[in-house]
Each structure stands twice: as C-alpha cells, then as structure tokens.
Scaffold this motif. Structure first.
Motif, PDB file in Angstrom:
ATOM      1  N   GLY A 210     -17.432 -52.261   6.900  1.00 16.64           N
ATOM      2  CA  GLY A 210     -18.156 -52.817   5.757  1.00 16.64           C
ATOM      3  C   GLY A 210     -17.282 -53.545   4.762  1.00 16.64           C
ATOM      4  O   GLY A 210     -16.179 -53.989   5.075  1.00 16.64           O
ATOM      5  N   THR A 211     -17.813 -53.644   3.558  1.00 10.38           N
ATOM      6  CA  THR A 211     -17.132 -54.394   2.507  1.00 10.38           C
ATOM      7  C   THR A 211     -15.940 -53.630   1.958  1.00 10.38           C
ATOM      8  O   THR A 211     -15.854 -52.406   2.065  1.00 10.38           O
TER       9      THR A 211
ATOM     10  N   ASP B  85     -18.019 -57.639   5.143  1.00 11.93           N
ATOM     11  CA  ASP B  85     -17.588 -57.014   6.385  1.00 11.93           C
ATOM     12  C   ASP B  85     -16.848 -58.031   7.258  1.00 11.93           C
ATOM     13  O   ASP B  85     -17.369 -59.091   7.581  1.00 11.93           O
TER      14      ASP B  85
ATOM     15  N   ASP C  23     -12.786 -49.208  -0.401  1.00  9.82           N
ATOM     16  CA  ASP C  23     -13.430 -49.438   0.890  1.00  9.82           C
ATOM     17  C   ASP C  23     -14.605 -48.481   1.044  1.00  9.82           C
ATOM     18  O   ASP C  23     -14.886 -47.688   0.147  1.00  9.82           O
ATOM     19  N   SER C  24     -15.260 -48.542   2.180  1.00 10.17           N
ATOM     20  CA  SER C  24     -16.478 -47.780   2.399  1.00 10.17           C
ATOM     21  C   SER C  24     -16.259 -46.437   3.088  1.00 10.17           C
ATOM     22  O   SER C  24     -17.216 -45.687   3.286  1.00 10.17           O
TER      23      SER C  24
ATOM     24  N   THR D 146     -19.713 -43.329  -1.873  1.00  2.00           N
ATOM     25  CA  THR D 146     -19.851 -44.504  -1.008  1.00  2.00           C
ATOM     26  C   THR D 146     -18.524 -45.018  -0.464  1.00  2.00           C
ATOM     27  O   THR D 146     -18.477 -46.101   0.110  1.00  2.00           O
TER      28      THR D 146
END
Length: 162
Positions: free
Chosen positions: A79-80, A27, A98-99, A136
């Motif tokens: 996020g990641t 992140d 991506d998230s 996700t």
C-alpha cells in the motif's frame, strides 16, 4: 503527492524556523532515489535561509537513513507510504510511515547475509530511532543531530554519535 522543494516558498523563513518536507506515495510508487534527492535538496536549502550547513558526513548519513527506511517500507508493507523531513538547528528528523503494523526488529549482524541490514544501519547513523505503531501502520523516525545541544555550531564529523 510530492511538492519539490524548489517550488516551496522560503518567504518568512529564518534560522529559527524548522524546514519541513513531506511526500506520500501510492502503492508501488515509492522510490528510495526520490527520498535521497529530497534529503539532498532540504540540506542544500538550509544554508540559503540562515540554517547552518551540515557536514558532508551527516548528509551521507541522512541519505543512507532515508534510503533504508523507504526501501523497508517498499519491501515490507503493502500500500501507500510516505516520508516527512524536519530540520531544526539541533536535528534532522526523518519519519517514514507505511501500512504494516508489524514491529520492525533489526536482524543479528551477519556479514555473509545479503540484505537485512537496513534498520541496523539506520540505528548506527542516528542518535535515536523511534517506532510508533498505529492501527493502520507505523511511523519510524530517525533523529540525526545537526549541532550539539545548546550551541549553533555544526558537529565535527568525528564527533557525530553513532
């Protein structure tokens, strides 16, 4: 985690072996500049192991596409996030994940608007762009041709489909 291309082994690679590169960022750690450097490194590595060199215009298109996709992940998804690059004799694929589970939609072109042109630019420089939604997040993959189908010849800059 990023493994620099210079530290990856080239043993056993040849013109038939696709080149791969992957990175994932925690992140807030992703930077479009890192993604652009990765594309440049992958494209520079290709001729040294027997892949054809790509025209400068394709290299610029690839840097633009990866920059816009990573920037969108940074701006629109908490996020990641991560990126994979795959180069075969036929195409370079750039996948950014991506998230966010929201379907990206290109905004209507407006020359007076600042920003909001990234996905349209990626679609312009790519042969196709595919979005895969997951529980996700999502994957966005841009496909840029390296050579015309059934040949090993590089595309001339004026013949790259946009």
């Amino acid at each position: 985690m990023i493994v620099p291309l210079s530290e990856q082994t080239a043993h056993g690679l040849d013109e038939e072996t696709p080149l791969y590169y992957g990175a994932s960022w925690g992140d807030g750690a992703a930077q479009a500049a890192d993604a652009r450097r990765s594309v440049r490194a992958l494209l520079a590595c290709a001729p040294r192991i027997g892949h054809i060199g790509v025209p400068p215009t394709l290299a610029m298109d690839a840097e633009l596409a990866v920059s816009e996709l990573v920037t969108n992940a940074i701006r629109h998804a908490p996020g990641t996030c991560g990126m994979t690059l795959r180069m075969s004799r036929q195409e370079l694929t750039i996948t950014v994940w991506d998230s966010s589970t929201e379907q990206p939609t290109p905004k209507k072109t407006d020359p007076h608007r600042i920003g909001g042109h990234g996905l349209h630019l990626v679609q312009t420089v790519s042969e196709k762009v595919v979005v895969a939604l997951r529980a996700t997040g999502k994957l966005i993959t841009a496909h840029l041709p390296v050579a015309p189908p059934n040949t090993g010849s590089p595309l001339l800059p004026s013949s790259i489909p946009h």
